[in-house]
Design a protein around this motif. Structure first.
Motif, short mmCIF file in Angstrom:
data_model
loop_
_atom_site.label_atom_id
_atom_site.label_comp_id
_atom_site.label_asym_id
_atom_site.label_seq_id
_atom_site.Cartn_x
_atom_site.Cartn_y
_atom_site.Cartn_z
N THR A 72 6.77 6.41 0.66
CA THR A 72 6.55 5.48 1.76
C THR A 72 5.62 4.35 1.32
OG1 THR A 72 6.79 7.24 3.38
CG2 THR A 72 5.74 5.24 4.14
N THR B 277 7.06 -0.88 7.23
CA THR B 277 6.91 0.37 6.50
C THR B 277 8.29 0.72 5.95
OG1 THR B 277 5.13 1.11 7.93
CG2 THR B 277 6.26 2.79 6.65
N THR C 87 10.53 3.41 3.88
CA THR C 87 10.62 4.82 3.48
C THR C 87 11.89 5.05 2.69
OG1 THR C 87 11.72 5.44 5.53
CG2 THR C 87 9.32 5.62 5.49
N THR D 233 0.86 -1.18 0.00
CA THR D 233 0.00 0.00 0.00
C THR D 233 0.89 1.23 0.00
OG1 THR D 233 -1.64 -1.18 1.32
CG2 THR D 233 -1.85 1.21 1.21
N LYS D 234 0.69 2.11 -0.98
CA LYS D 234 1.45 3.36 -1.01
C LYS D 234 0.82 4.31 -0.01
CE LYS D 234 2.69 2.67 -5.79
NZ LYS D 234 2.57 3.11 -7.16
N GLN D 235 1.63 4.82 0.91
CA GLN D 235 1.11 5.74 1.91
C GLN D 235 1.26 7.17 1.43
OE1 GLN D 235 3.05 4.45 5.51
NE2 GLN D 235 1.34 3.11 5.96
N ASP D 236 2.38 7.78 1.68
CA ASP D 236 2.61 9.13 1.18
C ASP D 236 3.81 9.09 0.25
OD1 ASP D 236 4.73 8.88 2.91
OD2 ASP D 236 4.06 10.42 4.29
N SER E 224 3.75 0.67 2.69
CA SER E 224 3.39 -0.26 3.76
C SER E 224 3.35 -1.64 3.11
CB SER E 224 2.03 0.09 4.35
OG SER E 224 1.65 -0.88 5.30
N ASP F 152 11.19 0.60 9.30
CA ASP F 152 10.59 1.35 10.41
C ASP F 152 11.62 1.78 11.44
OD1 ASP F 152 7.96 1.30 9.58
OD2 ASP F 152 7.42 -0.45 10.77
#
Length: 87
Positions: free
Chosen positions: A28, A42, A44, A22-25, A30, A53
């Motif tokens: 980033t 996660t 980044t 899942t693309k967060q921002d 998940s 993380d």
């Protein structure tokens, strides 16, 4: 290569290995093991590398296949061997 392009390539590599992504921002991801949703990470971007993380470097931009392999191993996804299958 910018962070957005690199994370998109990494997401594709992770999905190909059977992980849920899942693309967060911006920059980033998940990442979860679909068979064990408590197993996740996660990822980044930081500088020219990918970070977990906990801030550990797990790979470099431009080496997304190897980075995806490390993340898959970390999350308990079997990594196929390079041995040839003998019929």
């Amino acid at each position: 290569m910018d962070a957005m392009t690199a994370t998109a390539i990494l997401a594709e590599q992770l999905t190909a290995r059977g992980l849920s992504v899942t693309k967060q921002d911006e920059g980033t991801l998940s990442v979860k093991n679909p068979l064990h949703f408590r197993l996740g990470e996660t990822v980044t971007t930081g500088g020219d590398s990918y970070l977990t993380d906990y801030g550990y470097e797990i790979g470099q931009y431009g080496d997304e296949p190897a980075t995806a392999g490390r993340i898959a191993f970390l999350l308990g996804v079997p990594v196929p061997s390079r041995q040839e299958v003998i019929p």
